[in-house]
Design an enzyme around this catalytic site. Structure first.
Site, mmCIF file in Angstrom:
data_model
loop_
_atom_site.group_PDB
_atom_site.id
_atom_site.type_symbol
_atom_site.label_atom_id
_atom_site.label_comp_id
_atom_site.label_asym_id
_atom_site.label_seq_id
_atom_site.Cartn_x
_atom_site.Cartn_y
_atom_site.Cartn_z
ATOM 1 N N ARG A 1 0.825 -1.217 0.000
ATOM 2 C CA ARG A 1 0.000 0.000 0.000
ATOM 3 C C ARG A 1 0.858 1.266 0.000
ATOM 4 O O ARG A 1 0.479 2.285 -0.597
ATOM 5 C CB ARG A 1 -0.972 -0.003 1.186
ATOM 6 C CG ARG A 1 -2.177 -0.905 0.934
ATOM 7 C CD ARG A 1 -3.180 -0.844 2.066
ATOM 8 N NE ARG A 1 -4.396 -1.568 1.705
ATOM 9 C CZ ARG A 1 -5.382 -1.849 2.545
ATOM 10 N NH1 ARG A 1 -5.285 -1.477 3.818
ATOM 11 N NH2 ARG A 1 -6.447 -2.489 2.131
ATOM 12 N N LYS B 1 -17.551 -18.629 2.815
ATOM 13 C CA LYS B 1 -18.979 -18.525 3.122
ATOM 14 C C LYS B 1 -19.811 -17.829 2.056
ATOM 15 O O LYS B 1 -19.471 -16.747 1.599
ATOM 16 C CB LYS B 1 -19.141 -17.755 4.431
ATOM 17 C CG LYS B 1 -18.645 -18.514 5.634
ATOM 18 C CD LYS B 1 -18.962 -17.727 6.868
ATOM 19 C CE LYS B 1 -18.580 -18.507 8.119
ATOM 20 N NZ LYS B 1 -18.761 -17.668 9.304
ATOM 21 N N GLY C 1 -9.717 -9.152 0.284
ATOM 22 C CA GLY C 1 -9.405 -10.150 1.308
ATOM 23 C C GLY C 1 -8.201 -11.018 1.004
ATOM 24 O O GLY C 1 -7.110 -10.523 0.751
ATOM 25 N N GLY D 1 -12.197 -4.770 1.816
ATOM 26 C CA GLY D 1 -13.646 -4.541 1.935
ATOM 27 C C GLY D 1 -14.201 -3.655 0.832
ATOM 28 O O GLY D 1 -15.309 -3.880 0.350
HETATM 29 C C1 3PG Z 1 -8.697 -1.959 4.861
HETATM 30 O O1 3PG Z 1 -7.651 -2.364 5.366
HETATM 31 O O2 3PG Z 1 -9.522 -2.708 4.296
HETATM 32 C C2 3PG Z 1 -8.947 -0.483 4.845
HETATM 33 O O3 3PG Z 1 -7.815 0.200 5.285
HETATM 34 C C3 3PG Z 1 -10.167 -0.119 5.651
HETATM 35 O O4 3PG Z 1 -9.969 -0.400 7.004
HETATM 36 P P1 3PG Z 1 -11.225 -0.552 7.973
HETATM 37 O O5 3PG Z 1 -11.874 -1.861 7.607
HETATM 38 O O6 3PG Z 1 -10.675 -0.540 9.371
HETATM 39 O O7 3PG Z 1 -12.147 0.613 7.708
#
Ligand code: 3PG
Ligand code: MG
Length: 402
Positions: free
Chosen positions: A37, A199, A356, A379
């Site tokens: 990142r 899942k 993920g 996410g």
């Molecule tokens: C992640 O790692 O998916 C993003 O930085 C968002 O983090 P968070 O799920 O804590 O909002």
């Protein structure tokens, strides 16, 4: 296709530019475990500094819940960030608002970079609080969002600040949106989606959206067991979700109505123990023993997936096809990922992956650099696959024009 501005559309020389990035990187024993990142936002920061901007970098890190937590300080990231910028100094500022921050920003010369402390040390960040957003926006003349992976959060630094300053997408945000747009909004057909993971319950919305958009959907991982169960296959001791039978049946029905072909396993790798090197056997799905656990897809299924990939022009991949973290159950993930990488290299497939465990799975297969685009998002990638509007992206598309 793009309704947002980029760095090409803003004049930054001498301007204070607040850049929202995602420095939420994995840490191991106080050191950055994976710099992906950091490396991926460096071009945006380097470009802004090179064009004479006063660069103010802001990010969240972990989930400190509105209070300072020493272990979640961004302080230790300043040096790795500086390294990613080819040694350009990064001045760490131990808060993200207040008098000290204002004076630090005031002394920033064109081409210099400051890194603010974790935004989530203030409750106003996650609350999308107007006063907190006013304070952040007050630090800068322009706002650049380069944090696609945090764009699913409607937080002050991803939404409210975008409404308060002239804004643009950074180069990473731009690349993510362009790649994702090519994969699902204006794809070259046929489009294939490969979805794995444990899942169905966490991916119902994603599957429902994909069957409307893709021509073929490969379902692997333990989530395939729930679909096999719907078809009357006995999955033995395998992980599956009987509660989701009705949902899985509905998805199958809607897929056939939408002209989306679903590819399910026909042969699988079964074992009695979930451990490295466990004794295993490959069997047709009809022959899973009552005490057998399905941990991977078999070679016939992989060959069908390879055929489907070869017949497609665009691929979206999310999730591993088997228990890829334990040998030998990484077989299907590795084999199919390599097939996708090969087709990509031959110019026959545009391949986009993310979310993920996907990056780790592709890394395990040694093909991370061989896909057309691998998202840095977890996410946010999943919510995008669900067809949802990401607040951080919407804010760039609708807010203030420079
Ligand atoms: C992640 O790692 O998916 C993003 O930085 C968002 O983090 P968070 O799920 O804590 O909002
Ligand atoms: Mg997360």
């Amino acid at each position: 296709m793009t309704a947002f501005r980029t760095l090409d559309d803003i004049e930054v020389a001498g301007k204070r530019v607040l850049v929202r990035v995602d420095l939420n990187v994995p840490m191991r024993e106080g050191a950055v475990g994976d710099t992906t990142r950091i490396d991926r936002v460096a071009p945006t920061l380097a470009e802004l500094a090179g064009r004479g901007a006063r660069v103010i970098v802001a990010s969240h890190f972990g989930r400190p819940k509105g209070k300072p937590v020493a272990a979640m300080s961004l302080g230790p990231i300043a040096e790795p960030l500086s390294q990613a910028l080819g040694g350009l100094p990064v001045r760490f500022v131990p808060d993200c608002l207040g008098a000290e921050v204002e004076s630090a920003v005031a002394t920033l010369a064109p081409g210099e970079v400051a890194l603010l402390e974790n935004l989530r040390f203030h409750a106003g960040e996650e609350a999308n609080d107007p006063a907190f957003a006013d304070a952040l926006a007050g630090l800068a003349d322009l706002y650049v969002n380069d944090a696609f992976s945090a764009a699913h959060r409607a937080h002050a630094s991803t939404t409210a600040v975008a409404e308060r300053l002239p804004n643009a997408a950074g180069r990473l945000m731009q690349a993510e949106l362009e790649a994702l747009g090519k994969a699902l909004q204006v794809p070259e057909r046929p489009v294939i989606a490969v979805v794995g993971g444990a899942k169905v319950s966490t991916k119902l919305a994603l599957l429902a959206n994909l069957i409307e958009r893709v021509d073929r959907l490969v379902i692997g991982g333990a989530m395939a067991n729930t679909f096999l169960h719907v078809q009357g296959v006995s999955v033995g001791a395998s992980l599956h979700e009987p509660d989701l039978t009705a949902d899985a049946r509905r998805i199958m029905g809607e897929a056939s109505g939408a002209g989306c072909g679903i590819v399910l396993p026909t042969d699988v790798v079964v074992t009695r123990e979930f451990r490295e090197g466990a004794e295993s056997a490959t069997v047709p799905v009809a022959d899973v023993p009552p005490d057998g656990m399905i941990l991977d897809l078999g070679p016939d299924t992989c060959a069908r997936i390879e055929g489907a990939l070869a017949a497609s022009h665009t691929l979206v991949w999310n999730g591993p096809l088997g228990a890829f973290e334990i040998e030998p159950f990484d077989y299907a993930t590795t084999r199919c990922a390599r097939a996708a990488a090969r087709l990509t290299g031959e110019g026959r497939l545009l391949s986009v992956a993310g979310g993920g465990d996907t990056v780790a799975a592709l890394q395990g297969a040694g093909v991370l650099g061989a896909f057309s685009y691998v998202s840095t998002a977890g996410g946010a990638f999943l919510e995008w696959l669900e067809g949802r509007t990401l607040p951080g992206v919407a804010a760039l598309e609708t807010a203030t024009t420079p």
